[in-house]
Design an enzyme around this catalytic site. Structure first.
Site, PDB file in Angstrom:
ATOM      1  N   ASP A 581       0.869  -1.130   0.020  1.00 49.75           N
ATOM      2  CA  ASP A 581      -0.216  -0.235  -0.048  1.00 49.75           C
ATOM      3  C   ASP A 581       0.995   1.208   0.086  1.00 49.75           C
ATOM      4  O   ASP A 581       0.859   1.952   0.995  1.00 49.75           O
ATOM      5  CB  ASP A 581      -0.779  -0.009   1.377  1.00 49.75           C
ATOM      6  CG  ASP A 581      -1.926   1.099   0.904  1.00 49.75           C
ATOM      7  OD1 ASP A 581      -2.377   1.435   0.025  1.00 49.75           O
ATOM      8  OD2 ASP A 581      -2.466   1.406   2.199  1.00 49.75           O
ATOM      9  N   GLU A 590      -2.597   1.145  -8.043  1.00 46.50           N
ATOM     10  CA  GLU A 590      -3.238   2.150  -8.579  1.00 46.50           C
ATOM     11  C   GLU A 590      -4.627   1.981  -8.541  1.00 46.50           C
ATOM     12  O   GLU A 590      -5.277   1.042  -8.022  1.00 46.50           O
ATOM     13  CB  GLU A 590      -3.016   2.234 -10.330  1.00 46.50           C
ATOM     14  CG  GLU A 590      -3.323   3.457 -10.691  1.00 46.50           C
ATOM     15  CD  GLU A 590      -2.671   3.937 -12.090  1.00 46.50           C
ATOM     16  OE1 GLU A 590      -1.562   3.091 -12.465  1.00 46.50           O
ATOM     17  OE2 GLU A 590      -2.837   4.961 -12.613  1.00 46.50           O
TER      18      GLU A 590
HETATM   19  O1  9MR Z   1      -5.121  -1.983 -16.526  1.00 47.42           O
HETATM   20  C1  9MR Z   1      -3.850  -1.856 -17.612  1.00 47.42           C
HETATM   21  C2  9MR Z   1      -3.188  -3.136 -17.300  1.00 47.42           C
HETATM   22  O2  9MR Z   1      -4.134  -4.062 -18.043  1.00 47.42           O
HETATM   23  C3  9MR Z   1      -2.172  -2.972 -18.224  1.00 47.42           C
HETATM   24  O3  9MR Z   1      -1.296  -4.329 -18.065  1.00 47.42           O
HETATM   25  C4  9MR Z   1      -1.083  -1.931 -17.661  1.00 47.42           C
HETATM   26  C5  9MR Z   1       0.196  -1.827 -18.462  1.00 47.42           C
HETATM   27  O4  9MR Z   1      -0.108  -1.361 -19.678  1.00 47.42           O
HETATM   28  O5  9MR Z   1      -1.875  -0.724 -17.767  1.00 47.42           O
HETATM   29  C6  9MR Z   1      -2.968  -0.734 -17.158  1.00 47.42           C
HETATM   30  O6  9MR Z   1      -3.679   0.368 -17.290  1.00 47.42           O
HETATM   31  C7  9MR Z   1      -2.984   1.826 -16.940  1.00 47.42           C
HETATM   32  C8  9MR Z   1      -2.918   2.488 -18.002  1.00 47.42           C
HETATM   33  O7  9MR Z   1      -1.976   2.072 -18.793  1.00 47.42           O
HETATM   34  C9  9MR Z   1      -2.587   4.111 -17.660  1.00 47.42           C
HETATM   35  N1  9MR Z   1      -3.642   4.441 -16.661  1.00 47.42           N
HETATM   36  C10 9MR Z   1      -3.701   3.750 -15.269  1.00 47.42           C
HETATM   37  C11 9MR Z   1      -4.118   2.261 -15.718  1.00 47.42           C
HETATM   38  C12 9MR Z   1      -4.092   1.365 -14.500  1.00 47.42           C
HETATM   39  O8  9MR Z   1      -2.692   1.121 -13.807  1.00 47.42           O
END
Ligand code: 9MR
Length: 611
Positions: A581, A590
């Site tokens: 965390d 995130e």
């Molecule tokens: O949710 C997304 C995850 O499936 C991918 O593995 C990752 C890396 O490409 O990205 C996640 O999405 C992020 C996005 O690229 C940017 N905004 C935050 C998202 C959540 O972490």
């Protein structure tokens, strides 16, 4: 269907101070095989509580292989029930020996219950029937909090969370009202204001906005068909949104904020790729943490249109068209027109893919397989219009009738795999499929739910998620939740209690009944996540800023450890324990719209079960 795991994203591009010590992780001894983590009591329960008539289970981490005695006490310390645990062997997700506790027989409502085993006491929990109503509205409030282009009013969120509008006309570079394209993509400017910020960053991505707004609309649409579902708590005047009192259900008002943005992302008539949707708009370079949205100085850029984004627009605008019809017919007609033109544009450009590498200043959301997006958009357009073109499009799709393709093993649906959204709606929303065709779609839903229910039954923590090879993925908590959406829909369709029970067990996992003794939802449970990665809710970095608002879901364990803090702190972690965390641990901690959307959907479903 795209690669869900992308390598080494610089999501956090860090100008932040050196990371603040985490709450729950200690230092790791040199050469230690596993990270040392403070997980509190070995007795694990749902820290929020258990509905009176649902399953009530917990887990204890112990080297013992013989049954142990458990005692349930009330808030005054008086013994109210007891029994013995069931040995469950080594739990694969945590690599720990565990035993399970079943106290389903206890139905006396109360707060402050605890379970003690061998002198170790669990966190306190409630037994009762009004546990999830507040989560339904808090999980939805997340969306208002994260609106772009509008002042976040203290009337709805209180002083700590109020803030000026972000990326509106006044922003340093006129915000998103006059966004330019990256070089070579377009030579004009577009007003792409509004919508929701994606996550800890200020990007706005059509593919991720698409699934999120669809799930908000579906949580409302579910109340029109599911037995026992209650539309009232989502209705007009019930949520904390500025549009309350306008005669339209508040949850649809929230959805419209995003729909309007998605429609602004459509390439206008007369321009190259007219009718398609730009893939995304975000900062030119990553900003540091903290950055309040109105203080973002980076120029904003539109990235090339993509087929996936275009089909997200078609699917969601088609769904909006039928849901807004009773409230604003003119708006509904406009949505349908947008959906049709988007579909035609995707048919004209079926292979315009967004790649995996475009992750400077924003996430990539790359996807090179759009069969699932075509399936979803065709389904929604068919449900709304009944037209043959769309019917044929999904009936002849290679995904049709294939449970594993519609609902992949890892996650029922996800931003990269959206065919299931279409199948769920074909199964539940009235449409003109034949009885036989409808039954076939429903059977893909129940077959997928059977699979997720068996994952839950086999897990000592009841988690309906079992990725191949055991590795937990980025945003694993959303994958747990999306499997729960499939289970809940199967329960709505069949009334079989085992589907409902697997959903409730999933809630147990998310709210503390897990290998870390961690509630992943801010404000819920004694040991809740409250330092998630967010550029405004950055209290860990600046005490003047707030923690995430109550009802914010952390992405959760990610075996990939795709950020420096996670890599450093958790090397060697067991899959379900790859979480910390800490605000800079962006690959595990995130928060984002497409994770809070299924949380809201599921909270509404479980609150309905309590009535
Ligand atoms: O949710 C997304 C995850 O499936 C991918 O593995 C990752 C890396 O490409 O990205 C996640 O999405 C992020 C996005 O690229 C940017 N905004 C935050 C998202 C959540 O972490």
């Amino acid at each position: 269907m795209g690669a869900a795991v992308a390598a080494g994203l610089a999501l956090g591009a860090l100008t932040a101070p050196a990371a603040v010590a985490a709450d729950h992780s200690g230092p790791r001894g040199a050469g230690a095989a596993r990270p040392k983590v403070d997980t509190g009591s070995p007795v694990r329960v749902n820290q929020v509580g258990y509905p009176t008539h649902g399953p009530k289970k917990g887990t204890v981490v112990t080297p013992a292989t013989k049954p142990l005695t458990w005692t349930l006490r009330d808030a005054d310390g008086i013994r109210r029930a007891g029994g013995t645990t069931t040995p469950a062997g080594v739990d694969r997700s945590s690599r720990q020996n565990v035993q399970t506790i079943d106290f389903s027989e206890v139905t006396a409502p109360g707060t402050g219950y605890t379970i003690t085993i061998g002198g170790k006491k669990s966190e306190p929990f409630t037994i009762g029937d009004n546990l999830y109503g507040s989560l339904r509205s808090d999980a939805l409030a997340y969306f208002y909090h994260n609106r772009s282009g509008i002042k976040i009013d203290k009337k709805f969120v209180g002083d700590a969370y109020a803030r000026p509008a972000g990326h509106d006309k006044k922003a340093p570079h006129r915000g998103d009202t006059e966004a330019r394209c990256t070089k070579g993509v377009c030579d004009y400017r577009r007003d792409v204001s509004g919508g929701w910020y994606d996550a800890g960053d200020h990007g706005k991505y059509v593919v991720n906005g698409g699934i999120s707004v669809a799930q908000l609309m579906s949580m409302y649409e579910r109340t029109l068909t599911a037995p026992g579902a209650d539309a009232a708590p989502l209705g007009d005047g019930r949520l904390r949104v500025p549009e309350r009192g306008n005669g339209t259900p508040d949850v649809l008002d929230e959805a419209r904020w995003e729909m309007d943005f998605l429609m602004r992302m459509q390439v206008p008539k007369g321009k190259p790729f007219a009718g398609m949707a730009f893939h995304k708009v975000h900062d030119k370079q990553w900003t540091g943490l903290p950055t309040r949205p109105d203080q973002d100085k980076q120029p904003r850029e539109l990235r090339a249109p993509s087929t996936a984004a275009t089909l997200n627009l078609a699917a969601t605008a088609a769904q909006a068209a039928r849901l807004f019809q009773p409230y604003d017919a003119e708006y509904a007609a406009r949505c349908l027109e947008v959906a049709r033109t988007a579909w035609d544009a995707a048919k004209a450009h079926p292979k315009k893919y967004a790649g995996d590498k475009d992750s400077v200043g924003g996430g990539a959301y790359g996807d090179r397989d759009v069969r699932d997006e075509f399936y979803w958009a065709a389904s929604e357009l068919f449900i709304t219009t009944g037209e043959d073109t769309y019917r044929k499009a999904f009936l002849t799709s290679p995904l049709h009738g294939d449970t594993d393709a519609l609902f992949p093993r890892v996650s029922g649906v996800s931003w990269a795999s959206v065919a299931g959204l279409g199948a769920l709606d074909l199964a539940t929303v009235p449409n003109s499929l034949t009885g036989e065709q409808r039954a076939a779609v429903r059977s893909t839903v129940t077959k997928a739910a059977d699979r997720y229910a068996s994952f839950s039954a086999k897990s000592a923590y009841g988690v309906p998620y079992a990725p191949k090879g055991g590795a937990y993925e980025w945003g694993s908590n959303s994958q747990v939740l999306n499997n729960m959406v499939v289970l809940a829909t199967a329960h709505d369709l069949t009334g079989k209690p085992r589907y409902r029970d697997a959903v409730l067990r999933g809630m147990d996992y998310l709210l503390g009944g897990n290998p870390l003794n961690q509630s992943y939802v801010t404000g819920y449970g004694e040991r809740d996540s409250h330092n998630q990665h967010h550029r405004f809710w950055a209290h860990q970095l600046d005490p003047k800023l707030p923690h995430p608002a109550p009802g914010s879901l952390a992405g959760g364990p990610n075996s990939g450890l795709e950020d420096p803090i996670s890599k450093k702190r958790m090397k060697g972690c067991a899959p379900a324990m790859c979480y910390t965390d800490d605000i800079m641990a962006f690959s595990t901690n995130e928060i984002t719209i497409n994770w809070n959307a299924p949380l809201a959907w599921i909270s509404s479903y479980v609150a309905d079960q309590e009535r």
